[in-house]
Design an enzyme around this catalytic site. Structure first.
Site, short mmCIF file in Angstrom:
data_model
loop_
_atom_site.label_atom_id
_atom_site.label_comp_id
_atom_site.label_asym_id
_atom_site.label_seq_id
_atom_site.Cartn_x
_atom_site.Cartn_y
_atom_site.Cartn_z
N GLU A 112 -0.79 15.82 -14.85
CA GLU A 112 0.42 15.00 -14.75
C GLU A 112 0.04 13.55 -14.48
OE1 GLU A 112 1.82 15.69 -10.21
OE2 GLU A 112 1.55 17.51 -11.41
N LYS A 114 -0.20 10.06 -12.52
CA LYS A 114 -0.21 9.67 -11.10
C LYS A 114 0.72 8.47 -10.95
CE LYS A 114 -3.21 8.63 -7.20
NZ LYS A 114 -2.42 7.47 -6.74
N ASP A 116 2.93 5.43 -9.57
CA ASP A 116 2.64 4.34 -8.65
C ASP A 116 3.90 4.06 -7.84
OD1 ASP A 116 1.16 1.02 -9.01
OD2 ASP A 116 1.08 2.51 -7.42
N TYR A 226 10.46 11.89 -9.10
CA TYR A 226 9.88 13.03 -9.81
C TYR A 226 9.27 13.98 -8.78
CZ TYR A 226 10.17 11.36 -14.65
OH TYR A 226 10.62 10.97 -15.89
N CYS A 417 -13.65 -18.34 15.98
CA CYS A 417 -12.42 -17.85 15.37
C CYS A 417 -11.52 -19.02 14.99
CB CYS A 417 -11.70 -16.91 16.34
SG CYS A 417 -10.05 -16.41 15.81
N CYS A 449 -13.36 -11.56 15.99
CA CYS A 449 -13.09 -12.51 17.06
C CYS A 449 -13.18 -11.79 18.40
CB CYS A 449 -11.70 -13.11 16.88
SG CYS A 449 -11.07 -13.98 18.33
N CYS A 455 -6.24 -14.21 21.58
CA CYS A 455 -6.16 -14.67 20.20
C CYS A 455 -4.77 -14.47 19.61
CB CYS A 455 -7.19 -13.93 19.35
SG CYS A 455 -7.20 -14.45 17.62
#
Length: 713
Positions: A112, A114, A116, A226, A417, A449, A455
């Site tokens: 079948e 695939k 997306d 489906y 950083c 970092c 941060c």
């Protein structure tokens, strides 16, 4: 039955039949105008006679009120992922493994496309749709029932012609919600005409639609569905093959891809892959490959599973589409966990139907390996048709000066950083380490970092972790609230949580509603109820009294999990000695090796992190401290235990706490040093590893008997 009730039942039957013929059979029986007229008549009947309105009525697809959030759903049967194949040779190896293990030649596979889209699970009880959930992490997903009800391709009731007089007590159908290409283009055209927000691509459109808290917004999106498999069932007679099961689902009212077929052996699979690849661009929906599943269920059972994927199925991915473009700049982004990711800013280029302007360079090692420089011509692709990445530099086209030297020097990764100025460090996956300091690393390193709690790029992730149940356990403070608290600058460090007032939460919620285009104007204009805010303020106050091990875990020191935090708390007894400990002293702690010791010492070497700890103390966060406890006591002292699978009498966390109270160390991985493994329901790779290494395995009954014989001190 009254005349109104009889007519409502007839209208529901007619509309259900029309939906089935349109979405499943692709054979519409009535024009859209007639369908709309029937729906309006049913809406009128239900409005005049509310007692006639049923949960499975077609009128309920329009969407209910706004949801406060998504509840978590634990999948009774995990929604496993699939291993991928990217070449014909990998497919050939997959089939040959099956042939060797089963002793058959050219086994049959259900094949079948695939899709997306977004994997979901639909639960039907006695023939009626009662709950739908996303895949999530495979074990736990989000309850998106109300949004799924708006998708006309999903039946609200099973077809009576297929179920007869008795529908299955439980039927869990799994499949993919996707956005057809035509619907995607029409929706974006409408948004451009009205000044609305266009969708990036069909896949993001499908996933984003299902995560809308207002189901009316999901109802406005052109989504479809489906079916491709089953989860748990009760009272359902399973056919012998997967292909027959798909036909049974179709008879029950579920749409199944018309591209589904049966193929045999390697040649059959590769022929199907080539055939679908040629037709890919002409399909009405996006796909990124094909899926092969052994057709016979007895053969699937014989093959079994490995880790989180079945051995009897595989996804054969299409080659990623590639294009040439140039690098205009290289920048570094700091992720939520502190990892620094280099990003190439590109001259815009169309790749797989999407305009790409940025591509990941992964890490410093990748930049050095590729030698990517500003001005370079590069090949960019969407890896797996999703994430753009730079594949290769075309050195012959690199800009050079009159003397033939490159115009731009090799890229140098920053030592600090860019978000907070803290120093960066290379973090490599450790293959082996010893107390003597010998460390063998895997190839490749992440640059991270060390700013941790300070941060700003890591702020949201640090707060989510800090508030989590196993850390400071601030009930009700989830990601949505944390997003708003950070975005509106109410919280900069975890210590700022303890300065928040009821008024601050209410103002934050008002600002969040104003910026959220999914919140109706009537809600924005209304008064914000304060009960949730009062509860949050109370939960934050309650978390001030905690334990040292919770604080250590909540700080989010890299590689310091609950077990290590507990060991540190017992070994030192107080926080200040841990903060001041050298790497050499930390290595003396049981189960703390040189890598983790360096992480702990480096974390507390940052002045920013020490300042946040002091701010927590100043805010009244307290925990008991005492003398060090250098040796574990109890019947399991010196034992290492691994928990895997689901337990029925208690959660795994509760079982772990009970075992640790008896002196055991609870680990997350199985090794030769593991004393025994407790295996519950659906135990996976850890159980397999234990059996491979000959490690003792306990079932839940033996665990409970042991805990009953050894009550916690």
């Amino acid at each position: 039955m009254t005349a109104a009730a009889a007519r409502a039942a007839e209208l529901r039957r007619l509309l259900e039949d029309a939906n089935h013929r349109y979405h499943v059979l692709d054979d519409p029986a009535i024009p859209d105008a007639e369908y709309d007229a029937l729906l309006r008549e049913l809406q009128g009947l239900e409005q005049a006679n509310p007692e006639l309105r049923t949960p499975d009525s077609p009128t309920q697809r329009v969407g209910a009120g706004i949801l406060p959030g998504f509840e978590q759903v634990v999948h009774e049967q995990p929604m496993l992922s699939l291993n991928n194949a990217f070449s014909d040779e990998e497919v050939r190896e997959f089939v040959q493994r099956i042939e060797r293990q089963l002793g058959v030649a050219d086994p049959a596979f259900s094949v079948e496309p695939k899709l997306d889209g977004l994997a979901i699970s639909l639960r039907y009880e006695d023939g009626v749709f009662v709950r739908g959930a996303t895949r999530g992490d495979g074990a736990t997903g989000e309850d998106v029932t109300q949004n799924l009800r708006t998708i006309h391709a999903i039946p609200l009731t099973l077809r009576r012609e297929a179920t007869g007089s008795a529908a299955p007590a439980v039927l869990e159908v799994r499949g993919e919600v996707y956005m057809p290409r035509a619907g995607f283009e029409a929706y974006n055209a409408r948004m451009r005409d009205t000044g609305g927000k266009v969708l990036a691509n069909p896949r993001n459109g499908a996933a984003g639609s299902l995560r809308q808290l207002d189901p009316r917004l999901a109802a406005a999106r052109p989504l479809s569905f489906y079916a491709y498999g089953l989860g748990v069932t009760a009272g359902f007679e399973l056919p012998d093959t997967h292909s027959a099961m798909l036909q049974a689902l179709k008879a029950l009212g579920f749409p199944v891809s018309p591209e589904v077929a049966v193929a045999s052996g390697v040649s059959g699979l590769l022929a199907y892959f080539a055939r679908l690849g040629q037709r890919r661009d002409g399909l009405p929906y996006d796909i990124d490959g094909v899926v092969y599943k052994l057709d016979r269920y007895d053969q699937q059972a014989a093959m079994g599973y490995v880790s989180r994927a079945p051995r009897w199925a595989i996804a054969h991915k299409f080659p990623a589409q590639e294009q040439l473009t140039t690098v205009e700049a290289i920048e570094v982004q700091v992720g939520r966990t502190g990892a620094l990711t280099p990003v190439a800013r590109l001259a815009p280029v169309q790749v797989a139907g999407v305009t790409v302007t940025n591509a990941t360079l992964h890490n410093a090692d990748q930049i050095a390996r590729l030698d990517v420089r500003v001005g370079d011509t590069v090949i960019v692709r969407r890896a797996g048709d999703v994430i753009p990445e730079v594949v290769r530099v075309i050195e012959d086209q690199r800009p050079r000066d009159a003397a033939g030297q490159p115009l731009h020097a090799p890229y140098v990764f920053p030592e600090t950083c860019p978000a907070c100025g803290s120093h960066t460090e290379a973090v490599r996956k450790v293959l082996r380490s010893t107390k003597a300091g010998g460390i063998e690393y895997a190839e490749g390193a992440a640059i991270v970092c060390s700013g941790g709690l300070f941060c700003p790029a890591q702020r949201k992730q640090a707060l989510v972790h800090f508030a989590s149940r196993r850390a400071m356990d601030i009930e009700g403070l989830g990601e949505r609230f944390i997003e708003a608290l950070v975005d509106f600058d109410y919280v900069r460090t975890v210590a700022d949580l303890y300065t928040l007032t009821l008024d601050a939460f209410l103002e934050m919620k008002r600002l969040a509603d104003e910026r959220d285009d999914t919140v109706p104007e009537t809600v924005k204009a209304g008064k914000v109820a304060s009960k949730w805010a009062e509860n949050l303020v109370g939960a934050i106050a309650d978390s001030r009294q905690t334990t040292l091990e919770r604080v250590l875990f909540a700080l989010g020191i890299r590689d310091v999990g609950e077990s290590t935090a507990r060991t540190l708390a017992r070994h030192f007894g107080a926080l200040d000695p841990i903060m001041d400990a050298s790497e050499a002293a930390l290595v003396e702690v049981p189960d703390v090796g040189p890598v983790v010791a360096a992480r702990i010492a480096g974390f507390f070497a940052e002045a920013h992190n020490r300042e946040v700890v002091q701010a927590l103390r100043d805010a009244g966060v307290t925990w008991p401290e005492g003398p060090p406890q250098r040796s574990a006591e109890g019947p399991l002292a010196g034992k290492t235990v691994v928990l895997t699978g689901g337990l029925s009498a208690m959660s795994r966390d509760e079982a772990g706490d009970r075992l640790q109270a008896l002196g055991a160390k609870v680990s997350g991985s199985v090794s030769k040093k593991t004393s025994f493994v407790v295996a519950g329901e659906a135990a996976g790779s850890k159980l397999a590893k234990a059996e491979e290494l000959g490690v003792e395995v306990w079932d839940e009954a033996r665990l409970l008997a042991f805990l009953n014989d050894h009550p916690a001190p």
